[in-house]
Design a protein around this motif. Structure first.
Motif, PDB file in Angstrom:
ATOM      1  N   GLU A   1     -49.671  34.498  -1.903  1.00  0.00           N
ATOM      2  CA  GLU A   1     -50.172  33.733  -0.752  1.00  0.00           C
ATOM      3  C   GLU A   1     -49.036  33.572   0.252  1.00  0.00           C
ATOM      4  O   GLU A   1     -47.902  33.278  -0.124  1.00  0.00           O
ATOM      5  N   VAL A   2     -49.366  33.763   1.525  1.00  0.00           N
ATOM      6  CA  VAL A   2     -48.351  33.760   2.574  1.00  0.00           C
ATOM      7  C   VAL A   2     -48.574  32.599   3.530  1.00  0.00           C
ATOM      8  O   VAL A   2     -49.689  32.369   4.012  1.00  0.00           O
ATOM      9  N   ARG A   3     -47.508  31.876   3.792  1.00  0.00           N
ATOM     10  CA  ARG A   3     -47.511  30.833   4.828  1.00  0.00           C
ATOM     11  C   ARG A   3     -46.420  31.215   5.819  1.00  0.00           C
ATOM     12  O   ARG A   3     -45.237  31.228   5.477  1.00  0.00           O
ATOM     13  N   MET A   4     -46.805  31.566   7.020  1.00  0.00           N
ATOM     14  CA  MET A   4     -45.830  31.923   8.040  1.00  0.00           C
ATOM     15  C   MET A   4     -45.133  30.655   8.518  1.00  0.00           C
ATOM     16  O   MET A   4     -45.753  29.610   8.675  1.00  0.00           O
ATOM     17  N   LEU A   5     -43.815  30.775   8.750  1.00  0.00           N
ATOM     18  CA  LEU A   5     -43.007  29.640   9.172  1.00  0.00           C
ATOM     19  C   LEU A   5     -42.398  29.922  10.536  1.00  0.00           C
ATOM     20  O   LEU A   5     -41.802  30.989  10.730  1.00  0.00           O
ATOM     21  N   PRO A   6     -42.518  28.992  11.468  1.00  0.00           N
ATOM     22  CA  PRO A   6     -41.893  29.216  12.778  1.00  0.00           C
ATOM     23  C   PRO A   6     -40.375  29.199  12.634  1.00  0.00           C
ATOM     24  O   PRO A   6     -39.820  28.453  11.834  1.00  0.00           O
ATOM     25  N   SER A   7     -39.715  30.044  13.399  1.00  0.00           N
ATOM     26  CA  SER A   7     -38.253  30.107  13.362  1.00  0.00           C
ATOM     27  C   SER A   7     -37.640  29.449  14.587  1.00  0.00           C
ATOM     28  O   SER A   7     -36.427  29.352  14.694  1.00  0.00           O
ATOM     29  N   GLY A   8     -38.476  29.009  15.502  1.00  0.00           N
ATOM     30  CA  GLY A   8     -37.986  28.356  16.704  1.00  0.00           C
ATOM     31  C   GLY A   8     -39.067  27.483  17.311  1.00  0.00           C
ATOM     32  O   GLY A   8     -40.228  27.519  16.896  1.00  0.00           O
ATOM     33  N   GLY A   9     -38.670  26.699  18.275  1.00  0.00           N
ATOM     34  CA  GLY A   9     -39.606  25.803  18.940  1.00  0.00           C
ATOM     35  C   GLY A   9     -40.715  26.536  19.667  1.00  0.00           C
ATOM     36  O   GLY A   9     -40.511  27.624  20.212  1.00  0.00           O
ATOM     37  N   HIS A  10     -41.894  25.992  19.634  1.00  0.00           N
ATOM     38  CA  HIS A  10     -43.081  26.497  20.334  1.00  0.00           C
ATOM     39  C   HIS A  10     -43.556  27.860  19.834  1.00  0.00           C
ATOM     40  O   HIS A  10     -44.374  28.500  20.476  1.00  0.00           O
ATOM     41  N   GLN A  11     -43.024  28.323  18.720  1.00  0.00           N
ATOM     42  CA  GLN A  11     -43.470  29.600  18.163  1.00  0.00           C
ATOM     43  C   GLN A  11     -44.730  29.376  17.329  1.00  0.00           C
ATOM     44  O   GLN A  11     -44.806  28.438  16.545  1.00  0.00           O
ATOM     45  N   VAL A  12     -45.716  30.228  17.524  1.00  0.00           N
ATOM     46  CA  VAL A  12     -46.939  30.203  16.715  1.00  0.00           C
ATOM     47  C   VAL A  12     -47.034  31.562  16.032  1.00  0.00           C
ATOM     48  O   VAL A  12     -47.552  32.514  16.601  1.00  0.00           O
ATOM     49  N   PRO A  13     -46.508  31.652  14.810  1.00  0.00           N
ATOM     50  CA  PRO A  13     -46.475  32.964  14.143  1.00  0.00           C
ATOM     51  C   PRO A  13     -47.869  33.463  13.787  1.00  0.00           C
ATOM     52  O   PRO A  13     -48.747  32.693  13.412  1.00  0.00           O
ATOM     53  N   ALA A  14     -48.055  34.767  13.914  1.00  0.00           N
ATOM     54  CA  ALA A  14     -49.314  35.401  13.512  1.00  0.00           C
ATOM     55  C   ALA A  14     -49.393  35.429  11.996  1.00  0.00           C
ATOM     56  O   ALA A  14     -48.376  35.448  11.302  1.00  0.00           O
ATOM     57  N   HIS A  15     -50.603  35.439  11.467  1.00  0.00           N
ATOM     58  CA  HIS A  15     -50.784  35.532  10.023  1.00  0.00           C
ATOM     59  C   HIS A  15     -50.959  37.002   9.640  1.00  0.00           C
ATOM     60  O   HIS A  15     -51.755  37.710  10.243  1.00  0.00           O
TER      61      HIS A  15
END
Length: 77
Positions: free
Chosen positions: A53-67
């Motif tokens: 199972e994958v949970r994407m994590l933002p690496s910076g402010g205001h980032q919305v990572p794709a799944h």
């Protein structure tokens, strides 16, 4: 299932295929307690459970990572 490396497969930006990002296991754990994996730039970060199972994590402010569409384990090198 937790390995040292995974391919994260995303839909391509032009809609014609796939974009693949290789991530390596880091020494940190994510909010769910599972290992965090990151690409060479540190921009793409994901927590991957032992069940894949994958949970994407933002690496910076205001980032919305794709799944990603899939997380494929790679052989350890």
């Amino acid at each position: 299932m937790s390995g040292k490396r995974y391919e994260l497969v995303f839909p391509s930006t032009d809609g014609t295929g796939e974009d693949v990002v290789v991530v390596d296991r880091t020494d940190t754990a994510g909010p769910g307690g599972h290992p965090v994996y990151a690409d060479a730039t540190g921009i793409v970060r994901a927590e991957i459970s032992d069940r894949g199972e994958v949970r994407m994590l933002p690496s910076g402010g205001h980032q919305v990572p794709a799944h990603p569409l899939a997380a494929r384990p790679l052989p350890d090198v």
